[in-house]
Motif scaffolding. Sequence first.
Motif, PDB file in Angstrom:
ATOM      1  N   GLY A 495       0.831  -1.214   0.000  1.00  0.00           N
ATOM      2  CA  GLY A 495       0.000   0.000   0.000  1.00  0.00           C
ATOM      3  C   GLY A 495       0.855   1.250   0.000  1.00  0.00           C
ATOM      4  N   THR A 498       2.133   1.654  -3.677  1.00  0.00           N
ATOM      5  CA  THR A 498       0.996   1.974  -4.553  1.00  0.00           C
ATOM      6  C   THR A 498       0.522   3.397  -4.316  1.00  0.00           C
ATOM      7  N   ASN A 499       0.368   3.768  -3.037  1.00  0.00           N
ATOM      8  CA  ASN A 499      -0.132   5.117  -2.736  1.00  0.00           C
ATOM      9  C   ASN A 499       0.894   6.206  -3.058  1.00  0.00           C
ATOM     10  N   ARG A 502       0.321   6.793  -6.604  1.00  0.00           N
ATOM     11  CA  ARG A 502      -0.974   7.481  -6.794  1.00  0.00           C
ATOM     12  C   ARG A 502      -0.812   8.978  -6.497  1.00  0.00           C
ATOM     13  N   ILE A 503      -0.164   9.275  -5.361  1.00  0.00           N
ATOM     14  CA  ILE A 503       0.027  10.683  -4.976  1.00  0.00           C
ATOM     15  C   ILE A 503       0.831  11.402  -6.061  1.00  0.00           C
ATOM     16  N   LYS A 507      -3.425  11.487  -7.753  1.00  0.00           N
ATOM     17  CA  LYS A 507      -4.643  10.790  -7.280  1.00  0.00           C
ATOM     18  C   LYS A 507      -4.578  10.655  -5.762  1.00  0.00           C
ATOM     19  N   PRO A 509      -4.599   9.050  -2.045  1.00  0.00           N
ATOM     20  CA  PRO A 509      -4.220   7.694  -1.609  1.00  0.00           C
ATOM     21  C   PRO A 509      -5.443   6.880  -1.194  1.00  0.00           C
ATOM     22  N   VAL A 510      -5.361   5.571  -1.387  1.00  0.00           N
ATOM     23  CA  VAL A 510      -6.407   4.657  -0.905  1.00  0.00           C
ATOM     24  C   VAL A 510      -6.144   4.434   0.587  1.00  0.00           C
ATOM     25  N   THR A 511      -7.151   4.674   1.434  1.00  0.00           N
ATOM     26  CA  THR A 511      -6.904   4.564   2.884  1.00  0.00           C
ATOM     27  C   THR A 511      -7.799   3.520   3.542  1.00  0.00           C
ATOM     28  N   PHE A 517      -1.393   0.949   5.304  1.00  0.00           N
ATOM     29  CA  PHE A 517      -1.633   2.373   5.012  1.00  0.00           C
ATOM     30  C   PHE A 517      -2.995   2.768   5.599  1.00  0.00           C
ATOM     31  N   TYR A 688       4.345  13.142  -0.979  1.00  0.00           N
ATOM     32  CA  TYR A 688       5.040  12.018  -1.634  1.00  0.00           C
ATOM     33  C   TYR A 688       6.335  11.688  -0.890  1.00  0.00           C
ATOM     34  N   VAL A 691       5.502   9.935   2.485  1.00  0.00           N
ATOM     35  CA  VAL A 691       5.044   8.544   2.328  1.00  0.00           C
ATOM     36  C   VAL A 691       6.206   7.629   1.934  1.00  0.00           C
TER      37      VAL A 691
END
Length: 735
Positions: A495, A498-499, A502-503, A507, A509-511, A517, A688, A691
């Motif tokens: 995660g 991937t996040n 995405r950031i 996009k 982040p998926v939380t 994550f 970014y 993370v």
Amino acid sequence: MTAHNYATVEGSLERITYANEETGYTVAKVDTGRGAGDLLTVVGALLGAQPGESLLLRGRWGSHPQYGKQFMVDSYSTVLPATVQGIQRYLGSGLIKGIGPRFAERIVQHFGVDALEIIEHESARLIEVPGLGPKRTKLIADAWEEQKAIKEVMLFLQGVGVSTSLAVRIYKTYKDEAIRVVKQEPYRLAADVWGIGFKTADTLAKAVGIPHDSPQRVKAGLQYTLSQASEDGHCYLPQPSLVANAVEILEVPSVLVGSCLDELVEEEGLVRDSLPADDQAIYLVPFHRAEISLANQSLRLLNTTAERLPGFVGVDWDKALAWLHGTTGTELAPEQEQAVRLALTEKLAVLTGGPGCGKSFTVRSIVLLAQAKRAKVMLAAPTGRAAKRLAELTGCEAATVHRMLELRPGGDAAYDRDRPLDVDLLVVDEVSMLDLLLANKLLKAVPPGAHVLLVGDVDQLPSVGAGEVLRDLLAAEPIPRVRLTRIFRQAQQSGVVTNAHRINAGKPPVTDGLPDFFLFPQEDNDAVGELTVDVVANRIPRRFGLDPRRDVQVLAPMHRSSAGAGALNGLLQEALTPSRPNLPERRFGGRVFRVGDKVTQIRNNYDKGVAGVFNGTVGVVTALSVEEQVLTVRTDEDEEVDYEFGELDELVHAYAITIHRSQGSEYPAVVVPVTTSAWMMLQRNLLYTAVTRAKKLVVLVGSRRAIQQAVRTVSAGRRHTALAHRITAGPIMGG
């Protein structure tokens, strides 16, 4: 509060309950000798006073609706205590090096109320005290004399509004000349004394009568404006911006600023250069020299005919890559293979890419192949943590750039063009952190024919210091580069990885539903701090078994605000390293240091440790001696470093640090408070970077709206740099 008549109060400072380092506002308890344990609350400008000191306070009586009667301090001076108890407390407070509570008791038992007189006038008699040998007696006498001299300087400086810790630094820099320099050349302080900037020097100059429109003031202001710009990352400023900024700071006419600027350029205090982007670019001398030199060093490396990796000239790549596959058991992706070839055939190359794209495995492959040909390989990174990670990854030793070059006081390196490193392949990781000055020192030390591979993630925040070296090198046409873009399958299951991507793609982040994550939503900015502390001190240790001090790092977008690094450090210290009766502690300015505290160094100090301690070094306080006035830190490079109490402004707590300060480091778990109060700071590369510091776990705490703002906002402000232009334009003579 209601103010009453002006008054003075004398008493012994018992304890400080609150101190704001920036404003000097302090709340303290003072024993005025009324007995019955009755302590007076005093508030106001008390920064620098230490528990145990006897103080003469000047101010007004007032009353607070919640706390009752209190004394509001305008100014204070220290007075020597007159009672046996007072003297013992004063001597045992750690003010005089060499005397702790134990020796204070013995000295007072032996000399009674005459103890201070004896130290002042007959210090040789201290040898009469059991356990005090000649060495400690001399130490005490010298410390007492220095304390007296500092007090004199302090009394003068207090009158012009300088805090105690800066007064000590001014005294230590100029000794007996301190008062003369402050009176006659106050702007020297901004250059000579760490912790004093133009604004403090300007306040002093005003207090000692230097005119508002004095050329001395305007020139110092111009240099300050440029050095402020360099702290924001700029290598130069266009002349119109520099003049406008200086006019705003100095509040003098632009004509005066312009003529003083011309004089400074003539005196070679500043450099004016003509660039395609900015016709009149104004540089501080070191940045102009370094930019030209770094461009020339890059071209020198690329264009030399010397070759220190002859084994890869005309090598059978199919054979070499088959050997590599057999050794590692893993096949390289095409872009990784391209990077391996580039690093071993080009003298200077850049490798960039995000997390999970195989930068680490590519570097390991390059190092393995070079070692197979018996090449001398050196690995470096800007921080201790990044160097450690590089060493684990490759199985080779890695050092910080500072240590590898053996940087010395003043910033000169033991290795340079005249005495280059003995290396065939140099790999430098986390190059997004390299600023212009350090990158120039690094490339200067590379021998002709050696290969340099610079590795970093260009989408992270740029360096804290001036320049955008990685971005500029990637923008310079002659520099060979490979950008890894493919995310490997095992990394896609993370995660965190991937996040991060995405950031970076804009996009959110998926939380939900990820094992590594999380988001704890909280829209109330003031509540984010407490929730962050709960996550660090309780929830993460309970759920994941991670140590809150060793394994978890809080990364805040900014220092100020209720969920900024400053406030969070106070809350986290109370949760993780609270005050205990038998635990020694030392207050310095607005901070309290205790054994077990997580701390970080905030300036380069070449005189500390074996080979200097550098800005960003993190460690844990392992010992604190009131008697010796020394605090010991074990750094993340496993070195024990001592700090005298007077040097504690070089350390700040590091339970929470800003995202900028975390560059180049990796932590098992990262907790990021994100609030709307940090609105101006919320940018994509900031989130970014935060993370991508996490190895296993990211927890965001705060506002969904603020997270969306960060993801949407691309940093607009490019830095004023000309490195890419200078490399593309070709070498400059004399650089």
